[in-house]
Design a protein around this motif. Structure first.
Motif, mmCIF file in Angstrom:
data_model
loop_
_atom_site.group_PDB
_atom_site.id
_atom_site.type_symbol
_atom_site.label_atom_id
_atom_site.label_comp_id
_atom_site.label_asym_id
_atom_site.label_seq_id
_atom_site.Cartn_x
_atom_site.Cartn_y
_atom_site.Cartn_z
ATOM 1 N N PRO A 136 0.820 -1.212 0.000
ATOM 2 C CA PRO A 136 0.000 0.000 0.000
ATOM 3 C C PRO A 136 0.855 1.263 0.000
ATOM 4 O O PRO A 136 1.886 1.341 0.682
ATOM 5 C CB PRO A 136 -0.805 -0.125 1.293
ATOM 6 N N GLY A 137 0.419 2.249 -0.777
ATOM 7 C CA GLY A 137 1.126 3.516 -0.831
ATOM 8 C C GLY A 137 2.334 3.525 -1.735
ATOM 9 O O GLY A 137 3.071 4.511 -1.774
ATOM 10 N N THR A 138 2.545 2.440 -2.493
ATOM 11 C CA THR A 138 3.682 2.393 -3.412
ATOM 12 C C THR A 138 3.211 2.016 -4.812
ATOM 13 O O THR A 138 2.119 1.479 -4.997
ATOM 14 C CB THR A 138 4.748 1.371 -2.977
ATOM 15 N N TYR A 168 9.687 10.594 -7.482
ATOM 16 C CA TYR A 168 9.608 9.352 -6.719
ATOM 17 C C TYR A 168 10.795 9.228 -5.764
ATOM 18 O O TYR A 168 11.813 9.904 -5.912
ATOM 19 C CB TYR A 168 9.636 8.139 -7.673
ATOM 20 N N ARG A 169 10.649 8.345 -4.816
ATOM 21 C CA ARG A 169 11.766 7.853 -4.006
ATOM 22 C C ARG A 169 11.620 6.346 -3.909
ATOM 23 O O ARG A 169 10.526 5.792 -4.121
ATOM 24 C CB ARG A 169 11.768 8.483 -2.608
ATOM 25 N N VAL A 170 12.714 5.668 -3.584
ATOM 26 C CA VAL A 170 12.688 4.216 -3.415
ATOM 27 C C VAL A 170 12.841 3.910 -1.934
ATOM 28 O O VAL A 170 13.779 4.382 -1.287
ATOM 29 C CB VAL A 170 13.816 3.544 -4.218
ATOM 30 N N VAL A 177 7.923 4.955 -4.429
ATOM 31 C CA VAL A 177 6.889 5.697 -3.705
ATOM 32 C C VAL A 177 6.695 7.043 -4.390
ATOM 33 O O VAL A 177 7.632 7.837 -4.497
ATOM 34 C CB VAL A 177 7.275 5.903 -2.225
ATOM 35 N N TYR A 178 5.483 7.293 -4.817
ATOM 36 C CA TYR A 178 5.159 8.510 -5.559
ATOM 37 C C TYR A 178 5.140 9.722 -4.639
ATOM 38 O O TYR A 178 4.550 9.695 -3.570
ATOM 39 C CB TYR A 178 3.791 8.336 -6.220
ATOM 40 N N GLU A 179 5.793 10.805 -5.083
ATOM 41 C CA GLU A 179 5.837 12.041 -4.302
ATOM 42 C C GLU A 179 5.175 13.214 -5.019
ATOM 43 O O GLU A 179 5.231 14.342 -4.558
ATOM 44 C CB GLU A 179 7.292 12.404 -3.980
ATOM 45 N N SER A 187 4.737 16.892 -0.343
ATOM 46 C CA SER A 187 4.102 16.102 -1.393
ATOM 47 C C SER A 187 2.585 16.195 -1.271
ATOM 48 O O SER A 187 2.019 15.853 -0.225
ATOM 49 C CB SER A 187 4.530 14.632 -1.292
ATOM 50 N N PRO A 188 1.891 16.628 -2.313
ATOM 51 C CA PRO A 188 0.423 16.675 -2.239
ATOM 52 C C PRO A 188 -0.181 15.289 -2.028
ATOM 53 O O PRO A 188 -1.240 15.157 -1.411
ATOM 54 C CB PRO A 188 0.014 17.266 -3.589
ATOM 55 N N ILE A 189 0.498 14.251 -2.510
ATOM 56 C CA ILE A 189 -0.025 12.892 -2.376
ATOM 57 C C ILE A 189 -0.096 12.480 -0.914
ATOM 58 O O ILE A 189 -1.087 11.907 -0.448
ATOM 59 C CB ILE A 189 0.848 11.895 -3.164
#
Length: 487
Positions: free
Chosen positions: A311-313, A374-376, A383-385, A400-402
């Motif tokens: 979740p979240g990725t 993104y970051r890993v 993970v979307y930023e 991050s708005p997400i």
């Protein structure tokens, strides 16, 4: 290489011509019938003076006419360019003008809004009935222009994305084979329409590649109608987008719909909020395999895996694709740091039509700039930023708005949320637009949501301002248009 031949002719060569390819509004179309329609389209186009690499603008809803025209145009060596039938009249004019379309085929109801020379679908189908049903595929090259799609962008007219004949096979042999593990016995159903890259793979190229059956649903993709169709048509692969997954599971009687036939739910277009995933799992007992793709790469290139949903990725790279995170000067970022996402994969666009400068900015060698940040994480998941142009800088720190939106949606009173940066008191602050359950009433809910976010986010990320709205501006595929909220 000619995609029309690759996708459908080989089904007949394998002796599967009687297999149902399409179910739509009570109608069934076998692979033999689809092949016949594709050949008829090629002959009709030739009779209308459409030649090799001439563009055919398609403004069609999902119906058996769409795949017949899309593949029939390629079979004749022409270049289909599908767009949303829900788009604006201004954009329709742009598509026709920018593509130099030799022919426009549109839904009958749209003809009065379109340039002269547009072919109504009913008349086009009449021509098909009069045309012979046999035609060899044009001797196109794997690197010939095959079809166009259009990519929206935050401002200006949509850009023509030029794809080549070999791009379709690449996505079928990577995402469809490695992640979906699609088989001949599968039945696919996608809320995203065929004109969109995601829907084109879901409900046309992937199932035809293996000889599966597709379910097409004309009309706007409303939540109740999607669940009704899924319950009635019994798909095994169900594709949608986060906005619609959220809307479906928020129906009071959602749990009464039987999705027992579904072996895999897939999401793309924008990040799937963990809370929407949790609600879906609780309601239907099904995971949603979330991933990220783009029109330019033709489908999903980074994805979670069935049985291993984080979740979240956005999961990990799809086999056949390489992802690279670079900073603003194109240097790889340190482990765990946020960077701009670049992708390498052979389904990438050839170029943007009439957009030389944007092509140069987006393509560096064989890497494509997605515009996503993104970051890993420590598990190797991406993970979307946020979009590069959606990130919010508050007091010199990036927000991050997400992350803000995910925190808000976890609150039981919040259905949907979108966060943007706004100017206030000579600095940037976070503003959230929220669709609430029930009447938000006085400012009590605002303070409650702000306190909720302060407990779950870094202090500077909480929304300084909250506005309750009835809906959020979105693209036809369900992506939130934050630039409209900023305006």
């Amino acid at each position: 290489m000619n995609n029309a031949g690759l996708l459908v002719d080989r089904r007949l060569d394998a002796g599967h011509g009687d297999k149902v390819a399409i179910r739509c509004a009570g109608e069934s179309v076998t692979y033999t019938q689809l092949h016949d329609a594709i050949c008829r389209v090629g002959n009709v186009l030739e009779g209308l003076g459409v030649g090799r690499e001439d563009r055919v603008l398609m403004i069609l809803d999902d119906s058996p006419t769409f795949p017949a025209l899309f593949l029939g145009a390629m079979r004749a060596g022409a270049v289909p360019a599908p767009v949303s039938f829900l788009d604006t009249t201004e954009n329709f004019a742009h598509y026709a003008r920018d593509s130099y379309a030799k022919l426009i085929v549109a839904e009958d109801a749209l003809v009065q809004r379109l340039p002269p020379g547009t072919m109504p679908r009913s008349r086009f189908e009449a021509l098909l009935a009069e045309s012979p049903g046999d035609r060899a595929p044009a001797d196109t090259h794997r690197d010939d222009m095959a079809f166009w799609l259009f990519s929206g962008g935050s401002t200006g007219f949509p850009k023509g994305v030029v794809h080549l004949h070999h791009d379709i096979e690449y996505t079928c042999e990577t995402y469809a084979k490695e992640i979906l593990r699609i088989q001949e016995h599968d039945v696919t159903f996608s809320s995203t329409k065929l004109y969109h890259a995601y829907g084109l793979g879901n409900n046309l190229t992937f199932p035809y590649w293996v000889g599966a059956t597709t379910v097409l649903r004309p009309g706007r993709p409303d939540p109740r109608g999607l669940l009704e169709t899924a319950a009635a048509e019994r798909p095994s692969l169900f594709f949608s987008v986060p906005t619609l997954y959220g809307a479906m599971v928020n129906l009071e009687d959602a749990s009464t719909f039987d999705l027992g036939s579904v072996r895999m739910c897939v999401s793309a277009a924008e990040p799937l909020a963990p809370e929407v995933l949790r609600r879906w799992q609780q309601c239907f007992g099904l995971d949603i395999v979330d991933g990220i793709g783009s029109t330019e790469l033709l489908h999903i290139y980074c994805s979670n895996r069935p049985g291993d949903v984080r979740p979240g990725t956005s999961g990990k790279p799809v086999p056949g694709y390489e992802l690279v995170l670079l900073d603003e000067v194109h240097t790889p970022v340190a482990d765990g740091q946020v960077g701009n996402l670049w992708v390498r994969g052979d389904s990438a666009l050839a170029y943007y039509w009439h957009q030389h400068e944007k092509t140069k900015a987006a393509i560096r060698g064989d890497l494509f700039f997605t515009g996503d940040r993104y970051r890993v994480n420590e598990q190797g998941d991406y993970v979307y930023e946020g979009r590069a142009d959606d990130m919010i800088k508050v007091g010199g720190l990036w927000a991050s708005p997400i992350e803000i939106e995910n925190a808000l949606v976890e609150h039981p009173r919040v259905l949907e949320a979108a966060a943007v940066g706004v100017d206030a008191d000579y600095t940037t602050r976070v503003k959230a637009f929220v669709i609430a359950r029930g009447d938000p009433g006085d400012d009590g809910l605002v303070a409650e949501l702000q306190a909720w976010c302060k407990e779950r986010l870094r202090r500077y990320e909480y929304p300084h301002f909250i506005e309750f709205v009835d809906d959020l501006p979105k693209t036809p595929t369900g992506k939130i248009q934050r630039y409209k909220l900023r305006a």
